[in-house]
Design a protein around this motif. Structure first.
Motif, PDB file in Angstrom:
ATOM      1  N   GLY A 191       8.003 -27.699  16.529  1.00  0.00           N
ATOM      2  CA  GLY A 191       8.273 -28.762  17.043  1.00  0.00           C
ATOM      3  C   GLY A 191       9.552 -28.379  18.145  1.00  0.00           C
ATOM      4  N   TYR A 192       9.808 -27.019  18.131  1.00  0.00           N
ATOM      5  CA  TYR A 192      10.840 -26.484  18.955  1.00  0.00           C
ATOM      6  C   TYR A 192      10.602 -26.715  20.607  1.00  0.00           C
ATOM      7  CZ  TYR A 192       8.374 -22.669  20.900  1.00  0.00           C
ATOM      8  OH  TYR A 192       7.318 -21.690  21.908  1.00  0.00           O
ATOM      9  N   PRO A 193      11.320 -27.101  21.350  1.00  0.00           N
ATOM     10  CA  PRO A 193      11.231 -27.438  22.858  1.00  0.00           C
ATOM     11  C   PRO A 193      10.443 -26.370  23.421  1.00  0.00           C
ATOM     12  CG  PRO A 193      13.591 -27.786  22.379  1.00  0.00           C
ATOM     13  CD  PRO A 193      12.958 -27.173  21.089  1.00  0.00           C
ATOM     14  N   GLN A 229      -0.870 -26.471  25.279  1.00  0.00           N
ATOM     15  CA  GLN A 229      -2.267 -26.486  25.870  1.00  0.00           C
ATOM     16  C   GLN A 229      -3.450 -26.596  24.726  1.00  0.00           C
ATOM     17  OE1 GLN A 229      -3.021 -22.945  27.822  1.00  0.00           O
ATOM     18  NE2 GLN A 229      -4.796 -23.386  28.897  1.00  0.00           N
ATOM     19  N   GLY A 230      -4.261 -27.513  24.864  1.00  0.00           N
ATOM     20  CA  GLY A 230      -5.495 -27.500  24.241  1.00  0.00           C
ATOM     21  C   GLY A 230      -5.309 -28.819  23.168  1.00  0.00           C
ATOM     22  N   TYR A 231      -4.052 -29.373  22.859  1.00  0.00           N
ATOM     23  CA  TYR A 231      -3.798 -30.240  22.073  1.00  0.00           C
ATOM     24  C   TYR A 231      -3.869 -31.618  22.887  1.00  0.00           C
ATOM     25  CZ  TYR A 231      -2.824 -27.109  18.377  1.00  0.00           C
ATOM     26  OH  TYR A 231      -2.923 -26.110  17.336  1.00  0.00           O
ATOM     27  N   ALA A 232      -3.095 -31.722  24.118  1.00  0.00           N
ATOM     28  CA  ALA A 232      -3.046 -32.875  24.826  1.00  0.00           C
ATOM     29  C   ALA A 232      -4.244 -33.309  25.273  1.00  0.00           C
ATOM     30  CB  ALA A 232      -2.028 -32.566  26.142  1.00  0.00           C
ATOM     31  N   GLN A 233      -5.141 -32.295  25.534  1.00  0.00           N
ATOM     32  CA  GLN A 233      -6.434 -32.441  26.285  1.00  0.00           C
ATOM     33  C   GLN A 233      -7.280 -32.963  25.086  1.00  0.00           C
ATOM     34  OE1 GLN A 233      -8.066 -28.683  27.455  1.00  0.00           O
ATOM     35  NE2 GLN A 233      -6.522 -28.573  29.111  1.00  0.00           N
ATOM     36  N   GLN A 234      -7.158 -32.802  23.840  1.00  0.00           N
ATOM     37  CA  GLN A 234      -7.907 -33.311  22.701  1.00  0.00           C
ATOM     38  C   GLN A 234      -7.509 -34.849  22.377  1.00  0.00           C
ATOM     39  OE1 GLN A 234      -8.510 -30.592  19.672  1.00  0.00           O
ATOM     40  NE2 GLN A 234      -8.463 -28.840  21.033  1.00  0.00           N
ATOM     41  N   GLY A 235      -6.519 -35.377  22.949  1.00  0.00           N
ATOM     42  CA  GLY A 235      -5.925 -36.513  22.596  1.00  0.00           C
ATOM     43  C   GLY A 235      -4.783 -36.530  21.718  1.00  0.00           C
ATOM     44  N   TYR A 236      -4.207 -35.237  21.418  1.00  0.00           N
ATOM     45  CA  TYR A 236      -3.286 -35.244  20.454  1.00  0.00           C
ATOM     46  C   TYR A 236      -1.757 -35.282  21.162  1.00  0.00           C
ATOM     47  CZ  TYR A 236      -6.475 -34.304  16.838  1.00  0.00           C
ATOM     48  OH  TYR A 236      -7.781 -34.184  16.155  1.00  0.00           O
ATOM     49  N   ALA A 237      -0.933 -35.769  20.371  1.00  0.00           N
ATOM     50  CA  ALA A 237       0.509 -35.703  21.099  1.00  0.00           C
ATOM     51  C   ALA A 237       1.037 -34.190  21.225  1.00  0.00           C
ATOM     52  CB  ALA A 237       1.400 -36.384  20.205  1.00  0.00           C
ATOM     53  N   PRO A 238       1.661 -33.791  22.074  1.00  0.00           N
ATOM     54  CA  PRO A 238       2.183 -32.494  22.294  1.00  0.00           C
ATOM     55  C   PRO A 238       2.920 -32.021  20.889  1.00  0.00           C
ATOM     56  CG  PRO A 238       2.883 -33.763  24.226  1.00  0.00           C
ATOM     57  CD  PRO A 238       2.182 -34.466  23.226  1.00  0.00           C
ATOM     58  N   THR A 239       3.229 -30.778  20.610  1.00  0.00           N
ATOM     59  CA  THR A 239       3.742 -30.386  19.319  1.00  0.00           C
ATOM     60  C   THR A 239       5.356 -30.652  19.204  1.00  0.00           C
ATOM     61  OG1 THR A 239       2.353 -28.082  19.354  1.00  0.00           O
ATOM     62  CG2 THR A 239       4.186 -28.229  18.137  1.00  0.00           C
ATOM     63  N   GLY A 240       5.518 -31.422  18.365  1.00  0.00           N
ATOM     64  CA  GLY A 240       7.060 -31.867  18.092  1.00  0.00           C
ATOM     65  C   GLY A 240       7.155 -33.147  18.484  1.00  0.00           C
ATOM     66  N   TYR A 241       6.306 -34.065  19.101  1.00  0.00           N
ATOM     67  CA  TYR A 241       6.553 -35.261  19.248  1.00  0.00           C
ATOM     68  C   TYR A 241       5.337 -36.104  18.830  1.00  0.00           C
ATOM     69  CZ  TYR A 241       9.469 -33.397  22.943  1.00  0.00           C
ATOM     70  OH  TYR A 241      10.436 -32.901  23.712  1.00  0.00           O
ATOM     71  N   ALA A 242       5.745 -37.371  18.092  1.00  0.00           N
ATOM     72  CA  ALA A 242       4.847 -38.257  17.336  1.00  0.00           C
ATOM     73  C   ALA A 242       4.273 -39.237  18.636  1.00  0.00           C
ATOM     74  CB  ALA A 242       5.588 -38.881  16.301  1.00  0.00           C
ATOM     75  N   PRO A 243       2.968 -39.840  18.542  1.00  0.00           N
ATOM     76  CA  PRO A 243       2.530 -40.703  19.360  1.00  0.00           C
ATOM     77  C   PRO A 243       3.671 -41.849  19.609  1.00  0.00           C
ATOM     78  CG  PRO A 243       0.815 -40.150  17.794  1.00  0.00           C
ATOM     79  CD  PRO A 243       2.153 -39.569  17.331  1.00  0.00           C
ATOM     80  N   GLN A 291       6.520 -41.404  20.849  1.00  0.00           N
ATOM     81  CA  GLN A 291       7.918 -40.873  20.830  1.00  0.00           C
ATOM     82  C   GLN A 291       8.395 -40.564  22.076  1.00  0.00           C
ATOM     83  OE1 GLN A 291       8.510 -37.418  18.176  1.00  0.00           O
ATOM     84  NE2 GLN A 291      10.437 -37.044  18.874  1.00  0.00           N
ATOM     85  N   GLN A 292       9.634 -41.015  22.341  1.00  0.00           N
ATOM     86  CA  GLN A 292      10.587 -40.611  23.576  1.00  0.00           C
ATOM     87  C   GLN A 292      10.941 -39.026  23.728  1.00  0.00           C
ATOM     88  OE1 GLN A 292      10.681 -42.552  26.118  1.00  0.00           O
ATOM     89  NE2 GLN A 292       9.161 -44.074  24.795  1.00  0.00           N
ATOM     90  N   PRO A 293      11.002 -38.358  24.865  1.00  0.00           N
ATOM     91  CA  PRO A 293      11.451 -37.080  24.950  1.00  0.00           C
ATOM     92  C   PRO A 293      12.866 -37.057  24.376  1.00  0.00           C
ATOM     93  CG  PRO A 293      10.126 -37.812  26.892  1.00  0.00           C
ATOM     94  CD  PRO A 293      10.327 -38.892  26.011  1.00  0.00           C
ATOM     95  N   LEU A 294      13.254 -35.821  23.970  1.00  0.00           N
ATOM     96  CA  LEU A 294      14.454 -35.574  23.538  1.00  0.00           C
ATOM     97  C   LEU A 294      15.452 -35.535  24.908  1.00  0.00           C
ATOM     98  CD1 LEU A 294      13.901 -32.699  20.779  1.00  0.00           C
ATOM     99  CD2 LEU A 294      14.380 -35.218  20.580  1.00  0.00           C
ATOM    100  N   SER A 295      16.743 -35.987  24.741  1.00  0.00           N
ATOM    101  CA  SER A 295      17.993 -35.910  25.750  1.00  0.00           C
ATOM    102  C   SER A 295      18.106 -34.617  25.896  1.00  0.00           C
ATOM    103  CB  SER A 295      18.924 -36.720  25.482  1.00  0.00           C
ATOM    104  OG  SER A 295      19.720 -36.387  24.276  1.00  0.00           O
ATOM    105  N   PRO A 296      18.636 -34.384  27.166  1.00  0.00           N
ATOM    106  CA  PRO A 296      19.551 -32.872  27.489  1.00  0.00           C
ATOM    107  C   PRO A 296      20.212 -32.512  26.228  1.00  0.00           C
ATOM    108  CG  PRO A 296      19.332 -34.243  29.331  1.00  0.00           C
ATOM    109  CD  PRO A 296      18.865 -35.150  28.315  1.00  0.00           C
ATOM    110  N   GLU A 297      21.069 -33.398  25.704  1.00  0.00           N
ATOM    111  CA  GLU A 297      21.941 -32.966  24.662  1.00  0.00           C
ATOM    112  C   GLU A 297      21.562 -32.727  23.596  1.00  0.00           C
ATOM    113  OE1 GLU A 297      22.185 -35.767  26.390  1.00  0.00           O
ATOM    114  OE2 GLU A 297      24.025 -35.559  27.797  1.00  0.00           O
ATOM    115  N   GLN A 298      20.294 -33.408  23.098  1.00  0.00           N
ATOM    116  CA  GLN A 298      19.643 -32.990  21.944  1.00  0.00           C
ATOM    117  C   GLN A 298      18.896 -31.644  22.130  1.00  0.00           C
ATOM    118  OE1 GLN A 298      17.404 -36.832  21.691  1.00  0.00           O
ATOM    119  NE2 GLN A 298      18.321 -37.260  19.753  1.00  0.00           N
TER     120      GLN A 298
END
Length: 298
Positions: free
Chosen positions: A32-34, A39-53, A55-62
């Motif tokens: 789940g590192y930034p 590729q391949g996961y979003a096309q299959q309907g899954y959330a990108p690695t490191g993000y749950a369905p 879930q809001q994107p991390l802030s720049p500070e995070q």
């Protein structure tokens, strides 16, 4: 061609990179590192690695805080480390010393210790997965063999055991210094020569042992007692064997370095400890025998 001690040669995991999977984080970073591949996961309907369905994107500070985190060490990731190899080698050698104490007090244990130690050594060498129990059992019986012959020779030649131990430590230290300096490395050509020389030495040792067992020769060291230009053949062969053992140490160091670099699982630290123990035992026996031949020839 990957170089390494013959003990490791049958372990196909040594010298190989750990498996990688699509979307997996690189070594040293949590899943789940930034910037992890998506590729391949979003096309299959899954959330990108490191993000749950949802879930809001991390802030720049995070994100910055995550980037500032030090990479995970091999130990934290359950992988082989030099420190782990050192600890396991010391533990294995301590078991050898326990067995040596038994063999010293009861010299009759030397022969069964040699036979069982040889069998367990072969089993551990060809076993695909390292076994802590088998390795430590090998160390115990090999120690009985060492203690038995050391006690017998010490009674014949006072102080020979201390000399052999010091000789072993000196050769080990010199080999390690040469390896760490980078001035001496186990090249493929040298390794090939080593294997040929090792095979020749093994054949000589088996023939000599057979001649002694069937009383073809009554010399205390068999063919090793034969003099060549006034020098016992055992001394010449022994010096060659000590050189082979020193090169085997070089192969041990190479195998360990490659194993740590390639992130092998921590369990293979036992394979490395076993390889070092086998080589050190061999080195000690050769130095002890050369000293005994020299002192017996005085």
């Amino acid at each position: 061609m990957a170089l390494g001690n013959p003990v490791f040669a049958n372990d196909k995991n040594f010298g190989k990179q750990p498996p990688q999977f699509p979307g997996a984080a690189p070594q040293g970073y949590p899943q789940g590192y930034p910037g992890a591949p998506t590729q391949g996961y979003a096309q299959q309907g899954y959330a990108p690695t490191g993000y749950a369905p949802g879930q809001q994107p991390l802030s720049p500070e995070q994100l910055q805080q995550m980037y500032n985190q030090p990479p995970a060490s091999n130990a934290q990731m359950g992988r082989m480390t030099v420190d782990d190899v050192i600890v396991k080698t010391i533990g294995t050698l301590l078991v050898v010393l326990v067995g040596a104490g038994l063999g010293w007090v009861f010299p009759v244990l030397a022969l069964p210790g040699a036979i069982i130690g040889l069998v367990l050594g072969l089993v551990n060498s060809f076993k695909r997965e390292p076994s802590k129990v088998l390795i430590l059992t090998y160390a115990l019986f090999e120690g009985m063999f060492l203690g038995g012959i050391s006690g017998i020779l010490e009674n014949l030649y006072s102080g020979i055991v201390v000399q052999a131990v010091l000789g072993t430590l000196i050769v080990f230290a010199l080999t390690l210094v040469l390896y760490k300096s980078g001035k001496f490395r186990a090249t493929p050509k040298m390794t090939k020569f080593f294997m040929i020389a090792l095979g020749g030495y093994a054949i000589f040792s088996l023939v000599n042992f057979g001649l002694m067992m069937f009383n073809v020769t009554n010399q205390p060291w068999g063919l090793r007692s034969v003099e060549v230009f006034g020098i016992p053949l055992g001394v010449i062969i022994g010096i060659l064997a000590i050189g082979l053992a020193a090169f085997s140490l070089m192969l041990d160091f190479t195998s360990i370095e490659q194993g740590v670099k390639n992130g092998l699982p921590a369990k293979y630290s036992w394979s490395a400890a076993f390889g070092l123990t086998v080589t050190l035992v061999w080195l000690y026996v050769e130095i002890l025998r050369v000293l005994a031949i020299l002192r017996g020839n005085d």
